[in-house]
Design an enzyme around this catalytic site. Structure first.
Site, PDB file in Angstrom:
ATOM      1  N   ASP A 158      -4.632  13.232 -16.080  1.00  0.00           N
ATOM      2  CA  ASP A 158      -3.547  13.749 -15.250  1.00  0.00           C
ATOM      3  C   ASP A 158      -2.177  13.381 -15.801  1.00  0.00           C
ATOM      4  O   ASP A 158      -2.068  12.552 -16.719  1.00  0.00           O
ATOM      5  CB  ASP A 158      -3.697  13.251 -13.803  1.00  0.00           C
ATOM      6  CG  ASP A 158      -4.122  11.783 -13.714  1.00  0.00           C
ATOM      7  OD1 ASP A 158      -3.940  11.046 -14.698  1.00  0.00           O
ATOM      8  OD2 ASP A 158      -4.631  11.381 -12.664  1.00  0.00           O
ATOM      9  N   ASN A 191      -7.795   5.500  -1.474  1.00  0.00           N
ATOM     10  CA  ASN A 191      -8.291   6.562  -0.587  1.00  0.00           C
ATOM     11  C   ASN A 191      -9.443   7.344  -1.218  1.00  0.00           C
ATOM     12  O   ASN A 191      -9.847   8.372  -0.705  1.00  0.00           O
ATOM     13  CB  ASN A 191      -7.147   7.517  -0.203  1.00  0.00           C
ATOM     14  CG  ASN A 191      -6.563   8.253  -1.412  1.00  0.00           C
ATOM     15  OD1 ASN A 191      -7.059   8.116  -2.528  1.00  0.00           O
ATOM     16  ND2 ASN A 191      -5.525   9.039  -1.191  1.00  0.00           N
ATOM     17  N   HIS A 202      -9.460   8.717  -4.267  1.00  0.00           N
ATOM     18  CA  HIS A 202      -9.138   9.788  -5.228  1.00  0.00           C
ATOM     19  C   HIS A 202      -9.630   9.428  -6.630  1.00  0.00           C
ATOM     20  O   HIS A 202      -9.706   8.256  -6.991  1.00  0.00           O
ATOM     21  CB  HIS A 202      -7.647  10.151  -5.213  1.00  0.00           C
ATOM     22  CG  HIS A 202      -6.724   9.152  -5.812  1.00  0.00           C
ATOM     23  ND1 HIS A 202      -5.562   8.739  -5.191  1.00  0.00           N
ATOM     24  CD2 HIS A 202      -6.745   8.483  -6.997  1.00  0.00           C
ATOM     25  CE1 HIS A 202      -4.938   7.873  -5.958  1.00  0.00           C
ATOM     26  NE2 HIS A 202      -5.632   7.701  -7.057  1.00  0.00           N
ATOM     27  N   GLU A 234      -6.946  14.332  -4.417  1.00  0.00           N
ATOM     28  CA  GLU A 234      -6.769  13.618  -3.165  1.00  0.00           C
ATOM     29  C   GLU A 234      -7.837  14.054  -2.151  1.00  0.00           C
ATOM     30  O   GLU A 234      -8.499  15.085  -2.342  1.00  0.00           O
ATOM     31  CB  GLU A 234      -5.362  13.917  -2.619  1.00  0.00           C
ATOM     32  CG  GLU A 234      -4.228  13.475  -3.541  1.00  0.00           C
ATOM     33  CD  GLU A 234      -3.995  11.954  -3.530  1.00  0.00           C
ATOM     34  OE1 GLU A 234      -4.894  11.191  -3.118  1.00  0.00           O
ATOM     35  OE2 GLU A 234      -2.905  11.529  -3.952  1.00  0.00           O
TER      36      GLU A 234
END
Ligand code: F6R
Length: 234
Positions: A64, A130, A132, A137
């Site tokens: 990314d 979380n 990811h 996400e």
């Protein structure tokens, strides 16, 4: 389950193990490496810099990149990779999404097309609190390919430690999708620190759910996890 979990409490031993896994991949002929950034990878890249691993015949693809940060910005993922690994261990060719592209949607498509032509022999992953992976996400479809993503408040807060304030953390990024990541032949995920416990427990023993992206790895045939977190039943 195909996921092999190694719990190693001592971090320098854990990172030595991660370094050895990559060295073994190279020795076994892996040529195309998916790479990650983030705090988790710093000790690993430090080890690799001083190792005798030679990536000069290999290609790398990063997961990314932020949208809108100049390439020269110290927190762009291109700068991260140049400073932490590539300057010492160059690859024949290294690719990251171009977060400065004029048309970021087209850039995401271009990056995905490149990845469809190049199967990743090995993919390195960290995980967000979380759940990811990459910047996928919670709620990202498992069918997603490389795409532009709006970062959640939780991810921006977690990454604010690398910037002067949360206001400087970009709001958008380009990330490999879940299905892009799942095409890799083998995956090494490193999760260090109690903050990652919930994500890791979901991966090891939770239900597969797009609300916790990392759980997609339960469907992958070749995943290894290195962690310092003591897990029940592991
Ligand atoms: C980085 C990436 C992210 C990180 C994750 C964990 O390229 O794709 O998924 O792996 O946010 O970050 P750290 O290691 O900083 O806790």
């Amino acid at each position: 389950m195909a996921i092999k979990v190694e719990v190693i409490e001592d971090l320098s031993t854990l990172y030595r193990r991660a370094t050895r896994i990559i060295a073994e991949q190279l020795a076994d002929g892996a040529k195309t490496f998916g790479l990650a950034t983030g705090g988790t990878m710093l000790p690993l890249y430090e080890n690799l810099r001083s190792s005798n691993c030679d990536f000069s015949q290999c290609t790398s693809f990063n997961l990314d990149e932020y949208v809108g940060l100049e390439k020269e910005h110290p927190e762009s993922y291109l700068s991260f990779m140049n400073n932490r690994l590539f300057h010492a261990k160059p690859f024949k060719q290294s690719y990251l999404p171009d977060g400065e592209a004029e048309d970021v949607q087209a850039e995401a498509k271009r990056y995905e097309a490149l990845l469809q032509k190049n199967t990743l022999d090995f993919q390195l992953l960290g995980v967000g609190e979380n759940g990811h992976i990459g910047f996928n996400e919670p709620g990202t479809p498992f069918s997603s390919e490389t795409h532009v993503v709006m970062l959640t408040e939780s991810t921006r807060r977690a990454n604010a430690r690398f910037f002067n304030s949360i206001h400087e953390v970009p709001k958008l990024a380009i990330t490999m999708g879940i299905s892009t990541i799942m095409r890799a032949q083998c995956i090494l995920l490193i999760a260090v620190g109690e903050k990652k416990r919930a994500a890791l427990e979901a991966l090891i023993s939770g239900e597969i759910s797009e609300q916790i992206p990392v759980t997609c790895l339960q469907k992958h045939p070749n995943v290894k996890v290195l962690t310092d977190i003591q897990l029940k039943g592991v």
